[in-house]
Design an enzyme around this catalytic site. Sequence first.
Site, PDB file in Angstrom:
ATOM      1  N   PHE A 192      32.551  49.131  41.543  1.00  0.00           N
ATOM      2  CA  PHE A 192      34.215  49.354  41.292  1.00  0.00           C
ATOM      3  C   PHE A 192      33.739  47.218  40.701  1.00  0.00           C
ATOM      4  O   PHE A 192      33.129  46.468  41.213  1.00  0.00           O
ATOM      5  CB  PHE A 192      33.953  48.537  42.845  1.00  0.00           C
ATOM      6  CG  PHE A 192      34.679  49.933  44.254  1.00  0.00           C
ATOM      7  CD1 PHE A 192      34.750  51.343  42.669  1.00  0.00           C
ATOM      8  CD2 PHE A 192      34.791  50.046  45.083  1.00  0.00           C
ATOM      9  CE1 PHE A 192      35.216  51.906  43.591  1.00  0.00           C
ATOM     10  CE2 PHE A 192      36.263  50.750  45.709  1.00  0.00           C
ATOM     11  CZ  PHE A 192      36.008  51.886  45.255  1.00  0.00           C
TER      12      PHE A 192
ATOM     13  N   CYS B 194      28.369  49.912  42.248  1.00  0.00           N
ATOM     14  CA  CYS B 194      27.758  51.142  42.796  1.00  0.00           C
ATOM     15  C   CYS B 194      26.925  51.152  41.503  1.00  0.00           C
ATOM     16  O   CYS B 194      25.774  51.505  41.671  1.00  0.00           O
ATOM     17  CB  CYS B 194      28.754  51.620  43.175  1.00  0.00           C
ATOM     18  SG  CYS B 194      29.364  51.394  44.578  1.00  0.00           S
TER      19      CYS B 194
END
Lengths: 82, 414
Positions: free
Chosen positions: B402, B164
């Site tokens: 992540f 992300c």
Amino acid sequence: MANTDQEILEGLAEIVAEETGLDQADILLEKSFTDDLDIDSLSMMTIVTHAEDKFGVRIPDEEVKNLATVGDAVSFIKSAQA
Amino acid sequence: MTSAREVVVTGLGATTPLGGDVASTWEAALAGVSGARTLKNDWAEKYGIPVTFAATIKVDPAEVLSRPETKRMDPSAQYAIVATREAWADAGSPEIDGDRLGAVVSSGIGGIQTILDGWDTLRERGARRMLPMTVPMLMPNSPSAYVSLELGARAGTHALVSACASGAEAVGYAVDMIRSGRADVVVAGGTEAAIHPMPLGAFAASRTLSLRNDDPQGASRPYDIDRDGFVLGEGAAVLVLESAEHAAARGARVYATIGGVGLSSDAYHITSPDPEGKGQVAAMRFAMQDAGVTAADIVHVNAHATSTKVGDLTETKSIRTLLGADADHVQLSATKSMTGHLLGGAGAIESLFAVKAVAERLAPPTINVDNPDPELQVPLVRDEPYKLPGGDIAAINNSFGFGGHNVALVVQNH
């Protein structure tokens, strides 16, 4: 189930138009896939895959190079259906 | 201030759950509109997926791209091309030698819809029925490659992957390309098109998605005490970055300067942020040092804030740790409350929002904060846009991914 030449041309023109964005009316029997319609090898294989599906035939890879024009493809599909 | 070449933003493009272009997306963001909606499919009944909504793209690319384009590009590349065309036109379609033009467009996941469609075709109908364009459509570098082809960009085409944070990392890499002299103009951004039952099921399995099925528009609520996870979104944003000299020489309109880039990694846990926020603080500190700004200069932060219990608070704690008392005059916006989480596109659309915020002196609101979390440590822009001060200002866009990736970008008025 066999199709007429005209049905095959129309069906094939639909597939080619979808792949290239060309007008379906411009996809005529005498047109060359590479020179007139500017279709590269990946696009040609995509057209072949869809055509096999649509007409219930098998177009072997070694045959594809012999299909220079739209008319060649129509003839091949017609004979493969017979 | 370093002697490095100044990098400015001269063009913006986007297609998001809020709108099919920048103007409609920005207008909806300022108005506090949610892009989340109930999905019109049978995935819940068919597969038992517990989430029945997502922030789907507002304008189908089929409405703006040609039929062959939609057939030969994965949706992730289609969104990138839509955003690129807008951004390039917005920049005035600069005349540039392709050897001096770069493309850096990231996707967090890549052509996942193509991968899964291909797998379905293989299992159901055999290899002979697989489409020849499958490989160039599924590659995660496909969006960047198509942008390069679109514009004739030959100075390098890259697709950095950091979950992300990917979209922000792309912008940071583009800044480096210009500063190092590899390029004069770089088209940079991020895209994602992962609204499909498999990724939706996978995110649900990781217990990170909001399950507020009865209220999709109220589901993404960063910093609200009742937040319960993120809302999966999709879309793309693209920025045209340019050396200040190049922009000045052609008389380009400049939105803002990307003054600093900060990167770090947590090396703490594969999905959870380091609760101490050391990596986040480091990324923001590096970006501020790079830009030559101090805590007093920072007036706005576009937070990564995905609407998860832990992540949202860790970030505000990091901001407070870094800025100290100066955090009191920072206006924090969590725009995922409206766009949902665009994954690889998130860092790009939020960089774009930070650029717009600085250019227009207007911080977008955070919606759905009915009861602010008492542990929130930074002033939050709620419901209405906040007017940022005049003079020289700086904003930070934070993007975390992540894997422990932290990216901070400092945006300044030009």
